[in-house]
Design a protein around this motif. Structure first.
Motif, PDB file in Angstrom:
ATOM      1  N   LEU A   1      -6.616  -2.703  -1.062  1.00 41.31           N
ATOM      2  CA  LEU A   1      -8.115  -2.503  -1.517  1.00 41.31           C
ATOM      3  C   LEU A   1      -9.084  -1.323  -0.886  1.00 41.31           C
ATOM      4  O   LEU A   1     -10.079  -1.087  -1.714  1.00 41.31           O
ATOM      5  N   GLY A   2      -8.659  -0.840   0.210  1.00 41.67           N
ATOM      6  CA  GLY A   2      -9.822   0.053   0.538  1.00 41.67           C
ATOM      7  C   GLY A   2     -10.804  -0.337   1.429  1.00 41.67           C
ATOM      8  O   GLY A   2     -11.477  -1.845   2.264  1.00 41.67           O
ATOM      9  N   PRO A   3     -11.728   0.581   1.353  1.00 38.49           N
ATOM     10  CA  PRO A   3     -13.457  -0.038   1.822  1.00 38.49           C
ATOM     11  C   PRO A   3     -13.654  -0.888   1.135  1.00 38.49           C
ATOM     12  O   PRO A   3     -14.678  -1.173   1.297  1.00 38.49           O
TER      13      PRO A   3
ATOM     14  N   VAL B   1       2.122 -15.191  -7.134  1.00 36.40           N
ATOM     15  CA  VAL B   1       0.659 -14.819  -8.063  1.00 36.40           C
ATOM     16  C   VAL B   1      -0.387 -14.201  -7.410  1.00 36.40           C
ATOM     17  O   VAL B   1      -0.603 -13.323  -7.513  1.00 36.40           O
ATOM     18  N   ALA B   2      -0.200 -14.538  -5.346  1.00 33.65           N
ATOM     19  CA  ALA B   2      -1.387 -13.800  -5.295  1.00 33.65           C
ATOM     20  C   ALA B   2      -1.143 -12.750  -5.184  1.00 33.65           C
ATOM     21  O   ALA B   2      -1.609 -11.565  -5.006  1.00 33.65           O
TER      22      ALA B   2
ATOM     23  N   ALA C   1      -2.422  -6.150  -9.032  1.00 34.69           N
ATOM     24  CA  ALA C   1      -3.821  -5.903 -10.163  1.00 34.69           C
ATOM     25  C   ALA C   1      -5.164  -5.495  -9.359  1.00 34.69           C
ATOM     26  O   ALA C   1      -5.450  -4.393 -10.299  1.00 34.69           O
ATOM     27  N   VAL C   2      -5.195  -5.830  -9.045  1.00 33.88           N
ATOM     28  CA  VAL C   2      -7.058  -5.597  -8.097  1.00 33.88           C
ATOM     29  C   VAL C   2      -6.827  -4.403  -7.981  1.00 33.88           C
ATOM     30  O   VAL C   2      -8.325  -3.410  -7.548  1.00 33.88           O
ATOM     31  N   ALA C   3      -6.076  -3.793  -6.617  1.00 33.60           N
ATOM     32  CA  ALA C   3      -5.750  -2.717  -6.090  1.00 33.60           C
ATOM     33  C   ALA C   3      -5.869  -1.510  -7.030  1.00 33.60           C
ATOM     34  O   ALA C   3      -5.942  -0.772  -7.343  1.00 33.60           O
ATOM     35  N   ARG C   4      -4.654  -1.575  -8.562  1.00 35.50           N
ATOM     36  CA  ARG C   4      -5.143  -0.717  -8.936  1.00 35.50           C
ATOM     37  C   ARG C   4      -6.352  -0.592 -10.042  1.00 35.50           C
ATOM     38  O   ARG C   4      -6.738   0.714 -10.724  1.00 35.50           O
TER      39      ARG C   4
END
Length: 211
Positions: A78-80, A157-158, A164-167
């Motif tokens: 996720l990063g900052p 799923v996690a 998916a969130v990171a992309r």
């Protein structure tokens, strides 16, 4: 021996409480994950006091060695943006939830303290097989086989959700039609004159007087 057990119980309980507070109160996700790791180590110590050595080992191997590492990977992906912004609108629900949880904890401690009084029936002793590998394996693969499989699906799923969130909303160039993904023009050979330079040179030549 009683003093050693009491000191070990106090240390494990302190690790659980401090780790839980650090997990909830820390704004930095890395520090929150470290607080969760501290709490997990304290819970493993409490399992040791209950003579559940297998559960203590699983607590360290699975939760501290796998779940916390998974959280760290998600935070790095996720990063900052993983740091949540300060929002005062949700302060009241958070404080209300903390108050309800604190009141429930105090009520549970009061019930446990009242159960240890002389006039109250004592809590029966746990069976000797409690916490052993045989008892846990029997319960896991007979009555708990469905929750065990569902927990594996939940972890899968996690992981997919974290990826998916990171992309984000970035478009994969390999999925674009031919010709749309190339934004850069073909490089020109060295020494080739630019169109703007040619036009400026012609203008200057036209303005020079003929000798």
């Amino acid at each position: 021996m009683k003093i050693f057990e009491f000191a070990f119980f106090g240390l494990a309980s302190l690790l659980v409480l401090l780790g839980g507070l650090a997990t909830v109160a820390a704004r930095n996700p890395i520090r929150g994950a470290m607080g969760l790791l501290t709490s997990i180590v304290g819970i493993a110590g409490l399992y040791l006091m209950l003579s559940a050595e297998f559960l203590a080992a699983i607590q360290i191997l699975v939760y501290a060695g796998a779940i916390v590492i998974l959280f760290l990977f998600v935070i790095m992906l996720l990063g900052p943006s993983a740091t949540s912004p300060r929002d005062a609108r949700t302060a009241v629900p958070r404080y209300v939830g903390a108050g309800v949880l604190g009141a429930s904890s105090i009520g549970a401690l009061a019930l446990v303290a009242s159960a240890s009084k002389p006039g109250v029936a004592a809590i029966p002793a746990a069976p000797e097989s409690l916490g052993t590998i045989e008892a846990l394996g029997h319960e896991l693969f007979t009555k708990g086989i469905v929750p065990f499989e569902l927990s594996g699906a939940l972890l899968l799923v996690a992981v997919i959700g974290a990826v998916a969130v990171a992309r984000g909303k970035q478009v994969d160039p390999t999925l674009l039609p031919a010709g749309e993904g190339s934004d850069t023009a073909s490089p020109e050979p060295e020494g080739a004159a630019q169109p703007g330079a040619l036009a400026g040179h012609a203008t200057l030549s036209a303005k020079e007087p003929h000798s």
